[in-house]
Design a protein around this motif. Structure first.
Motif, short mmCIF file in Angstrom:
data_model
loop_
_atom_site.label_atom_id
_atom_site.label_comp_id
_atom_site.label_asym_id
_atom_site.label_seq_id
_atom_site.Cartn_x
_atom_site.Cartn_y
_atom_site.Cartn_z
N LYS A 110 0.82 -1.23 0.00
CA LYS A 110 0.00 0.00 0.00
C LYS A 110 0.85 1.26 0.00
CE LYS A 110 -3.76 -2.36 2.46
NZ LYS A 110 -4.74 -2.29 3.57
N GLU A 111 1.96 1.20 -0.72
CA GLU A 111 2.86 2.36 -0.81
C GLU A 111 2.57 3.08 -2.12
OE1 GLU A 111 4.46 3.38 1.60
OE2 GLU A 111 4.68 1.65 2.93
N GLU A 112 1.54 3.94 -2.07
CA GLU A 112 1.04 4.58 -3.29
C GLU A 112 2.08 5.48 -3.95
OE1 GLU A 112 -2.71 7.39 -4.77
OE2 GLU A 112 -2.56 6.76 -2.67
N GLU A 113 2.82 6.24 -3.15
CA GLU A 113 3.81 7.16 -3.73
C GLU A 113 4.88 6.39 -4.49
OE1 GLU A 113 6.68 10.94 -2.48
OE2 GLU A 113 5.62 9.82 -0.91
N CYS A 114 5.35 5.29 -3.91
CA CYS A 114 6.36 4.48 -4.59
C CYS A 114 5.80 3.89 -5.88
CB CYS A 114 6.84 3.36 -3.67
SG CYS A 114 7.76 3.95 -2.22
N ALA A 115 4.57 3.39 -5.83
CA ALA A 115 3.94 2.83 -7.02
C ALA A 115 3.81 3.89 -8.11
CB ALA A 115 2.57 2.25 -6.68
N THR A 116 3.45 5.09 -7.71
CA THR A 116 3.28 6.18 -8.67
C THR A 116 4.60 6.52 -9.36
OG1 THR A 116 1.43 7.11 -7.41
CG2 THR A 116 2.55 8.58 -8.96
N ILE A 117 5.68 6.60 -8.60
CA ILE A 117 7.00 6.89 -9.17
C ILE A 117 7.36 5.83 -10.21
CG2 ILE A 117 9.47 7.06 -8.67
CD1 ILE A 117 8.60 8.10 -5.85
N LEU A 118 7.13 4.57 -9.87
CA LEU A 118 7.45 3.49 -10.79
C LEU A 118 6.64 3.60 -12.08
CD1 LEU A 118 7.64 0.46 -8.33
CD2 LEU A 118 9.54 1.69 -9.37
N LEU A 119 5.36 3.87 -11.96
CA LEU A 119 4.51 3.99 -13.14
C LEU A 119 4.93 5.18 -14.00
CD1 LEU A 119 1.10 3.19 -11.42
CD2 LEU A 119 2.17 1.81 -13.22
N ALA A 135 -0.40 -6.33 -11.04
CA ALA A 135 -0.43 -5.33 -9.97
C ALA A 135 -1.86 -4.97 -9.59
CB ALA A 135 0.34 -4.08 -10.39
N LEU A 136 -2.78 -5.03 -10.56
CA LEU A 136 -4.18 -4.69 -10.26
C LEU A 136 -4.82 -5.75 -9.37
CD1 LEU A 136 -6.32 -2.57 -10.70
CD2 LEU A 136 -7.00 -3.73 -12.81
N HIS A 137 -4.47 -7.02 -9.56
CA HIS A 137 -4.94 -8.05 -8.63
C HIS A 137 -4.42 -7.77 -7.21
CE1 HIS A 137 -5.46 -10.38 -12.44
NE2 HIS A 137 -6.44 -10.97 -11.78
N TYR A 138 -3.18 -7.31 -7.12
CA TYR A 138 -2.62 -6.97 -5.81
C TYR A 138 -3.36 -5.79 -5.18
CZ TYR A 138 1.37 -10.16 -6.06
OH TYR A 138 2.16 -11.29 -6.09
N GLN A 143 -7.25 -3.99 -1.20
CA GLN A 143 -8.42 -3.12 -1.21
C GLN A 143 -8.01 -1.65 -1.15
OE1 GLN A 143 -12.56 -4.35 -0.35
NE2 GLN A 143 -12.23 -3.29 1.57
N HIS A 144 -7.12 -1.27 -2.07
CA HIS A 144 -6.62 0.10 -2.11
C HIS A 144 -7.11 0.73 -3.41
CE1 HIS A 144 -4.06 3.56 -1.71
NE2 HIS A 144 -3.52 3.09 -0.60
N ILE A 145 -8.23 1.41 -3.34
CA ILE A 145 -8.86 1.97 -4.54
C ILE A 145 -8.00 3.05 -5.20
CG2 ILE A 145 -10.85 3.34 -5.34
CD1 ILE A 145 -12.58 1.60 -3.48
N PRO A 146 -7.37 3.97 -4.44
CA PRO A 146 -6.52 4.98 -5.11
C PRO A 146 -5.40 4.35 -5.94
CG PRO A 146 -7.03 5.68 -2.87
CD PRO A 146 -7.50 4.26 -2.99
N ILE A 147 -4.78 3.29 -5.44
CA ILE A 147 -3.73 2.64 -6.22
C ILE A 147 -4.33 1.96 -7.44
CG2 ILE A 147 -2.10 0.72 -6.24
CD1 ILE A 147 -1.21 1.49 -3.47
N ALA A 148 -5.49 1.32 -7.28
CA ALA A 148 -6.15 0.69 -8.42
C ALA A 148 -6.46 1.73 -9.49
CB ALA A 148 -7.42 -0.01 -7.97
#
Length: 206
Positions: A110-119, A135-138, A143-148
């Motif tokens: 649930k590390e949204e900032e890190c995921a965003t940098i990678l994307l 990653a979407l299954h993860y 249950q992290h809608i902002p990351i989805a």
């Protein structure tokens, strides 16, 4: 929207559900880590930079568990380290010992900032783990809608099927994650998708 029913809950994929007690982060033991991995896991940006400058470790070096510094930084939410590593042109889509990419690990933890940098730097959201999960299954599992939503904004495949033939929507129903089900339906996931058991999602009234 009424509750959407599909099929009974089963045990989650080991690849999605396994993790150390109390969280999804890695179990860290000093004897498994190289210098860069230890520094990255602790968020020590200057130390990571120094190690790279001195050539003590390469940016893509793996530890004894097959993890890169990027995996460890993402799992622990150290966005500054992630930024440094991607600026040094680390490989974004490498697997670790459990067949997860750094993006999968960021999402799982649930590390949204890190995921965003990678994307933002071109990480592939549609790479699959050993069980066929993206990653979407993860994101569904967490249950992290902002990351989805972030994954979908980078064109993640909303209809990707894992080895159990579950799309993210089918997986959300299977795991009784109702908010994620409603989110994916709003994002026009295919509600007529059929899993291996031929269980059909009911069409919700709007």
């Amino acid at each position: 929207m009424k509750r959407i029913f599909g099929f009974g809950r089963r045990k989650s994929h080991p690849s999605l559900s396994s993790g150390r007690a109390g969280g999804w982060g890695y179990l860290l033991r000093d004897q498994d880590l190289g210098k860069i991995h230890r520094a990255a896991s602790r968020g020590k940006v200057a130390k990571v930079q120094q190690i790279l400058l001195l050539g003590k470790n390469g940016v893509n070096d793996k530890d004894k568990k097959n993890r890169t510094a990027l995996h460890l930084a993402c799992a622990n939410g150290h966005a500054e380290v992630v930024t440094l590593l991607v600026e040094r042109k680390c490989q974004l889509n490498l697997y670790e010992g459990e067949h997860r990419t750094a993006l999968m690990k960021a999402v799982q933890c649930k590390e949204e900032e890190c995921a965003t940098i990678l994307l933002q730097h071109g990480a592939d959201p549609d790479i699959m783990d050993a069980s066929g999960n993206t990653a979407l299954h993860y994101a569904v599992c967490a249950q992290h809608i902002p990351i989805a939503a972030k994954l979908l904004s980078y064109n993640a495949n909303i209809e990707a099927r894992n080895k159990d033939d579950f799309t993210p929507l089918l997986f959300a129903v299977h795991e009784n994650k109702q908010q994620m089900v409603e989110f994916l339906v709003k994002k026009e996931a295919n509600i007529h998708a059929v899993d291996k058991a031929k269980s059909l999602l009911e069409t919700p009234p709007f």
